[in-house]
Each structure stands twice: as C-alpha cells, then as structure tokens.
Design a protein around this motif. Sequence first.
Motif, PDB file in Angstrom:
ATOM      1  N   MET A 127       0.829  -1.204   0.000  1.00 50.46           N
ATOM      2  CA  MET A 127       0.000   0.000   0.000  1.00 50.46           C
ATOM      3  C   MET A 127       0.865   1.255   0.000  1.00 50.46           C
ATOM      4  SD  MET A 127      -3.505  -0.409   2.176  1.00 50.46           S
ATOM      5  CE  MET A 127      -2.897  -1.172   3.683  1.00 50.46           C
ATOM      6  N   LEU A 128       0.332   2.318  -0.600  1.00 53.58           N
ATOM      7  CA  LEU A 128       1.017   3.603  -0.619  1.00 53.58           C
ATOM      8  C   LEU A 128       0.716   4.396   0.655  1.00 53.58           C
ATOM      9  CD1 LEU A 128       0.609   5.197  -4.175  1.00 53.58           C
ATOM     10  CD2 LEU A 128       2.691   4.252  -3.152  1.00 53.58           C
ATOM     11  N   TYR A 129       1.693   5.170   1.104  1.00 49.19           N
ATOM     12  CA  TYR A 129       1.442   6.179   2.118  1.00 49.19           C
ATOM     13  C   TYR A 129       0.589   7.292   1.494  1.00 49.19           C
ATOM     14  CZ  TYR A 129       5.186   4.345   5.151  1.00 49.19           C
ATOM     15  OH  TYR A 129       5.968   3.573   5.970  1.00 49.19           O
ATOM     16  N   ILE A 130      -0.310   7.858   2.279  1.00 52.25           N
ATOM     17  CA  ILE A 130      -1.152   8.944   1.784  1.00 52.25           C
ATOM     18  C   ILE A 130      -0.296  10.089   1.243  1.00 52.25           C
ATOM     19  CG2 ILE A 130      -2.764  10.771   2.484  1.00 52.25           C
ATOM     20  CD1 ILE A 130      -4.088   8.732   4.325  1.00 52.25           C
ATOM     21  N   ASP A 131       0.814  10.381   1.921  1.00 55.06           N
ATOM     22  CA  ASP A 131       1.607  11.529   1.488  1.00 55.06           C
ATOM     23  C   ASP A 131       2.399  11.275   0.201  1.00 55.06           C
ATOM     24  OD1 ASP A 131       3.706   9.943   2.393  1.00 55.06           O
ATOM     25  OD2 ASP A 131       4.185  11.209   4.114  1.00 55.06           O
ATOM     26  N   GLN A 132       2.313  10.075  -0.348  1.00 52.45           N
ATOM     27  CA  GLN A 132       2.921   9.781  -1.645  1.00 52.45           C
ATOM     28  C   GLN A 132       1.938   9.960  -2.801  1.00 52.45           C
ATOM     29  OE1 GLN A 132       4.120   5.668  -0.659  1.00 52.45           O
ATOM     30  NE2 GLN A 132       6.230   6.302  -0.999  1.00 52.45           N
ATOM     31  N   VAL A 133       0.663  10.091  -2.464  1.00 51.77           N
ATOM     32  CA  VAL A 133      -0.378   9.990  -3.498  1.00 51.77           C
ATOM     33  C   VAL A 133      -0.431  11.205  -4.408  1.00 51.77           C
ATOM     34  CG1 VAL A 133      -2.882   9.860  -3.841  1.00 51.77           C
ATOM     35  CG2 VAL A 133      -1.773   8.375  -2.163  1.00 51.77           C
ATOM     36  N   GLU A 134      -0.385  12.401  -3.857  1.00 53.91           N
ATOM     37  CA  GLU A 134      -0.636  13.590  -4.674  1.00 53.91           C
ATOM     38  C   GLU A 134       0.412  13.770  -5.769  1.00 53.91           C
ATOM     39  OE1 GLU A 134      -2.153  18.200  -4.280  1.00 53.91           O
ATOM     40  OE2 GLU A 134      -1.762  17.009  -2.483  1.00 53.91           O
ATOM     41  N   ALA A 135       1.682  13.616  -5.446  1.00 56.87           N
ATOM     42  CA  ALA A 135       2.726  13.789  -6.456  1.00 56.87           C
ATOM     43  C   ALA A 135       2.578  12.758  -7.571  1.00 56.87           C
ATOM     44  CB  ALA A 135       4.107  13.676  -5.815  1.00 56.87           C
ATOM     45  N   LEU A 136       2.234  11.527  -7.193  1.00 54.77           N
ATOM     46  CA  LEU A 136       2.046  10.491  -8.213  1.00 54.77           C
ATOM     47  C   LEU A 136       0.854  10.812  -9.103  1.00 54.77           C
ATOM     48  CD1 LEU A 136       2.766   7.813  -9.501  1.00 54.77           C
ATOM     49  CD2 LEU A 136       1.492   6.642  -7.669  1.00 54.77           C
ATOM     50  N   LEU A 137      -0.236  11.288  -8.511  1.00 56.82           N
ATOM     51  CA  LEU A 137      -1.412  11.619  -9.317  1.00 56.82           C
ATOM     52  C   LEU A 137      -1.158  12.816 -10.240  1.00 56.82           C
ATOM     53  CD1 LEU A 137      -4.349  11.094  -6.791  1.00 56.82           C
ATOM     54  CD2 LEU A 137      -3.608   9.592  -8.663  1.00 56.82           C
ATOM     55  N   GLN A 138      -0.294  13.709  -9.857  1.00 58.27           N
ATOM     56  CA  GLN A 138       0.075  14.797 -10.768  1.00 58.27           C
ATOM     57  C   GLN A 138       0.747  14.235 -12.023  1.00 58.27           C
ATOM     58  OE1 GLN A 138       2.415  17.200  -8.091  1.00 58.27           O
ATOM     59  NE2 GLN A 138       0.671  18.483  -7.506  1.00 58.27           N
ATOM     60  N   ASP A 139       1.623  13.250 -11.857  1.00 61.33           N
ATOM     61  CA  ASP A 139       2.224  12.574 -13.011  1.00 61.33           C
ATOM     62  C   ASP A 139       1.153  11.873 -13.838  1.00 61.33           C
ATOM     63  OD1 ASP A 139       4.705  13.367 -12.137  1.00 61.33           O
ATOM     64  OD2 ASP A 139       5.302  11.392 -11.372  1.00 61.33           O
ATOM     65  N   VAL A 140       0.230  11.223 -13.152  1.00 63.71           N
ATOM     66  CA  VAL A 140      -0.845  10.500 -13.833  1.00 63.71           C
ATOM     67  C   VAL A 140      -1.649  11.442 -14.728  1.00 63.71           C
ATOM     68  CG1 VAL A 140      -3.090   9.378 -13.429  1.00 63.71           C
ATOM     69  CG2 VAL A 140      -1.058   8.635 -12.158  1.00 63.71           C
TER      70      VAL A 140
END
Length: 274
Positions: free
Chosen positions: A250-263
């Motif tokens: 599972m991902l840490y919540i604080d990793q999600v936003e930067a990854l979704l910006q790439d997405v």
Amino acid sequence: MNTVQIKNITVGGQNPIALIAGPCVIEDAERTLAIGRAIKAIADRLHIPYIFKASYDKANRSSYNSFRGPGLKEGLQILAHIKKELDVPVVSDIHCITQIEAAAEVLDILQIPAFLCRQTDLVYEAARSGKVINVKKGQFLAPLDMKNVIAKIEEAGNKNILLTERGATFGYNNLVADFRALPIMRSLGYPVVFDATHSVQLPGGAGTTSSGQREFVPYLTRAAVATGIDVLFMEVHDNPPEAKSDGPNMLYIDQVEALLQDVLAIDTIVRKHK
C-alpha cells in the motif's frame, strides 16, 4: 467503447482517468473514513473523479488467523456512512451469492475478486443486481479470456462492466504486470482499470502473509496510464507498516498527490490517442 456511469462519474471512451482508492480492509470506522477523506481532498484539488474502496471482508488470506475485517453487516454500515459523508461512490469485494443483495443496497460497484472471476454463478448473479461490476482478471488468465467473463455478465442483461488488471502469477511468490494486457482488455469494449498496488504484491511472500514492493508502484502506475487505462486503482493507508492487510504494497497517503500529478500529465497526452 461502452462508457460506464458510476453515480456522477463517467468512465471510458475519451473521459479523463478516474481514481479508485482507499485502504485494503476496513480496520475501524474512524480510521477508514479519515483515509477516505484525505484521498478525496487530494482528488478534489486535482479534479480527479474519486471512488472509495475498502473491503468489509478479506476472504482470501494466506493464514486462517489473518485479520479479515468487520464482516458484511458492520462493514456495509461503515461503507454507507463513508458514502454519505464523502459524497462519493463506493466499491467493495463480494465473495458469495448470499452477499449480493445486501451489498447492492450500499455499494455502487460490486467487485469480483481475481480468484473468483471464473465463478459463473457469482458473476451472473452479481450482474443481475444491475450494479456496475468490476471484475479483476484472474492471475491465471490471459487477457483475452476476459471476453468469456464479459459474456456471462452481458447474458444477465448488464453492460455496466469494468475490467481490472492486477498482474499474472507463475508461482514463486511473485506477480508480473504485462502491459499488453491493458490495451488487449480495452479492445473488448469496456473500460479498463489498473490495480497498481496489488500488482506489486508478493503473494505469500512473508510465509503466513503476503509481502510487497511498494517502491515499484509509481513506475508501474506511470507505465499503465501511458497505455490508456480508464481508471487507476490503488490501496492507500496513513501508516502501511501497521496496516492489518497488504501493508507492504500500500502507498502512504503523502505519496499519493505527487504520483497523481504525473498520472494527470500522462493521461492528458494519451487521451488524444485513445
């Protein structure tokens, strides 16, 4: 391609990518809601359509003693509360026919686990509910084999179908994500989901529990989005090492936003060619 309507979210075709995310399993009501609220805040900031996911029962565990969740009745009550509080669609797994009626009263999407995707009665009866059906491709199936699963759902008069890729297994506690599977399944006429966190799972890799390789989630995510997927699926936790199920992948919540910006950046390019 058929598009699928999930409350106010339309997925498939030329529509922007949507997100299914949440913790693997409901650990308790407060923490589960807090995780969903944090993800929704990120999704809202980035204008990504969001669907909440958590399991009320993890029936497929490595060990009999592994934590499974609160069960059908309590779990659906928690999911109904989250659905109301966050005003988002919700999805959870079903495991047997007897769960369908109660689950369909709460869930917007009934999810068929990968190991159960060939269980004709379960798939057919779930489809008869009229709900959106998300079928995870079995780790043992070729992508084109999903046409037979689609046929069972369509036979029940339901064309609200999502197909999820979560890797293929050759044993030895590992999964392999073959990105050819995504356009192949999308060619069957329904929106395709990539399960980024289960694809890095190491089934049974810790002996009595599964392990995982969280560090590879961003790489697989970006690669999958580049193929033109319609929905990204990921499991997220505020502190994965203390999670009661699937913590290592599972991902840490604080990793999600930067990854979704790439997405979003990749999806904007790819949608021109869908």
